[in-house]
Design a protein around this motif. Sequence first.
Motif, PDB file in Angstrom:
ATOM      1  N   TYR A  21       0.816  -1.212   0.000  1.00  0.00           N
ATOM      2  CA  TYR A  21       0.000   0.000   0.000  1.00  0.00           C
ATOM      3  C   TYR A  21       0.848   1.260   0.000  1.00  0.00           C
ATOM      4  O   TYR A  21       2.035   1.230   0.289  1.00  0.00           O
ATOM      5  N   LEU A  22       0.207   2.350  -0.340  1.00  0.00           N
ATOM      6  CA  LEU A  22       0.770   3.698  -0.275  1.00  0.00           C
ATOM      7  C   LEU A  22       0.330   4.340   1.028  1.00  0.00           C
ATOM      8  O   LEU A  22      -0.822   4.206   1.417  1.00  0.00           O
ATOM      9  N   THR A  23       1.227   5.080   1.668  1.00  0.00           N
ATOM     10  CA  THR A  23       0.810   5.805   2.865  1.00  0.00           C
ATOM     11  C   THR A  23       1.737   6.986   3.087  1.00  0.00           C
ATOM     12  O   THR A  23       2.448   7.394   2.156  1.00  0.00           O
ATOM     13  N   ASN A  24       1.725   7.563   4.277  1.00  0.00           N
ATOM     14  CA  ASN A  24       2.614   8.679   4.568  1.00  0.00           C
ATOM     15  C   ASN A  24       3.063   8.625   6.026  1.00  0.00           C
ATOM     16  O   ASN A  24       2.614   7.772   6.789  1.00  0.00           O
ATOM     17  N   ARG A  25       3.955   9.542   6.395  1.00  0.00           N
ATOM     18  CA  ARG A  25       4.623   9.476   7.692  1.00  0.00           C
ATOM     19  C   ARG A  25       3.830  10.015   8.874  1.00  0.00           C
ATOM     20  O   ARG A  25       4.375  10.171   9.962  1.00  0.00           O
ATOM     21  N   GLU A  66      -9.485   2.842   7.117  1.00  0.00           N
ATOM     22  CA  GLU A  66      -8.192   2.555   6.503  1.00  0.00           C
ATOM     23  C   GLU A  66      -7.871   3.517   5.347  1.00  0.00           C
ATOM     24  O   GLU A  66      -6.887   4.224   5.366  1.00  0.00           O
ATOM     25  N   ASP A  93      -3.454  11.771  -0.959  1.00  0.00           N
ATOM     26  CA  ASP A  93      -4.064  12.534  -2.045  1.00  0.00           C
ATOM     27  C   ASP A  93      -4.420  11.643  -3.226  1.00  0.00           C
ATOM     28  O   ASP A  93      -5.351  11.914  -3.968  1.00  0.00           O
ATOM     29  N   TYR A  94      -3.630  10.580  -3.411  1.00  0.00           N
ATOM     30  CA  TYR A  94      -3.855   9.688  -4.553  1.00  0.00           C
ATOM     31  C   TYR A  94      -3.965   8.239  -4.101  1.00  0.00           C
ATOM     32  O   TYR A  94      -3.412   7.857  -3.063  1.00  0.00           O
ATOM     33  N   ALA A 140       0.316  20.514   5.942  1.00  0.00           N
ATOM     34  CA  ALA A 140       1.682  20.012   6.170  1.00  0.00           C
ATOM     35  C   ALA A 140       2.464  20.240   4.892  1.00  0.00           C
ATOM     36  O   ALA A 140       2.165  19.641   3.863  1.00  0.00           O
ATOM     37  N   PHE A 173       5.500  15.375  11.760  1.00  0.00           N
ATOM     38  CA  PHE A 173       4.856  14.070  11.705  1.00  0.00           C
ATOM     39  C   PHE A 173       5.181  13.076  12.816  1.00  0.00           C
ATOM     40  O   PHE A 173       4.306  12.571  13.471  1.00  0.00           O
TER      41      PHE A 173
END
Lengths: 215, 215
Positions: A21-25, A66, A93-94, A140, A173
Amino acid sequence: MKKHFLITAGPTREAIDPVRYLTNRSSGKMGYALAGAAAHEGHRVTLISGPCDLDVPEGVDFLPVESAKEMYDAVEHYISKTDIAIFAAAVADYRPASVPEQKIKKEADSLTLELVKNPDILGSARKKFAFTGTLVGFAAETENALTNARSKLVRKHCDLIVANDVSRSDIGFDSSENEVTLVYPDHELKLPKENKYQLALDIIEKSLEINALRQ
Amino acid sequence: MKKHFLITAGPTREAIDPVRYLTNRSSGKMGYALAGAAAHEGHRVTLISGPCDLDVPEGVDFLPVESAKEMYDAVEHYISKTDIAIFAAAVADYRPASVPEQKIKKEADSLTLELVKNPDILGSARKKFAFTGTLVGFAAETENALTNARSKLVRKHCDLIVANDVSRSDIGFDSSENEVTLVYPDHELKLPKENKYQLALDIIEKSLEINALRQ
């Protein structure tokens, strides 16, 4: 006067296949601190959270989600019942345009991942969800933090944007401290560097001030 | 006879930009259980781990890494000093081809992410790192688990592949239990469903058996 807060927190996860999956910090610390601070002050809190390794603050109605789409649906369902919405989640965002049912095999030397834009939760609050309460967003950024924050405030009809520079490793973050600037429609207020709980108390207080002025 | 184990664990994170990344659902539980079990039995353990929210088992030499490239470099540096290498990490197969220094703005309705293959750590053990010790890999599959595991064993010159089906939610990545089949060059052994620590003890024991036969 006790209010009902809707708070979003954490990152979202956008599935690429059943395992990737894609995620962020985003750690979720800021959103959980906001939820904990508002509940501690006696307000009602609905916390909609992406996957985080944090304890849910006491006295908070907790809704785990999720993906960005799940968070969008949850916000759409709850926002009209609340007075103050604070969107602290770092929503992806995507997301991948399509998600295969089986794990992608790593045969090719390169792979092209087609991404499509997720629904804009903050941008939908006024326009699609017809929310008339106090609307607080986060920005952010790694560059031009204040310019981008002000643009977001105007485009998304927010009452307040909490702007921070996530390119600094001592704040933001994954850290326990943060240093933010509050961007209002007509002025800006730089807060001192402080721990996220103290900052959360400040943001809750400022949100209540805005909410009181509107009545 | 006490041995030196190299164990890899967890997912890796592949940066897309300063805040976004690709990863997978590995919790690290299996690798940490292996490290804990080996250390508990009195063996020396070097644990190379991607980002996990787990306590490092007592008595383990711990080396945190983030990306597949960092894990590859760490394994290359340590593997020749060890007797038994167990690669339980769910290393990202692909990473973004380029990583901008600033956060990608979400202006476009769609985005194409070009990915390139990461170095193959398990496949490099014999060929590039010239490792002559006992080599144990994992195969997390959502279909044809045993066929894929046997192919991996042969291609990467492993002594043992631990195969599991990650499409089942009751076992695998995020759960405390696992049900695996041990794939040897000349036979297969299906283990009962058990908690990851008990399974770790079994895998450590089987690795030691293989290592003893080779001497």
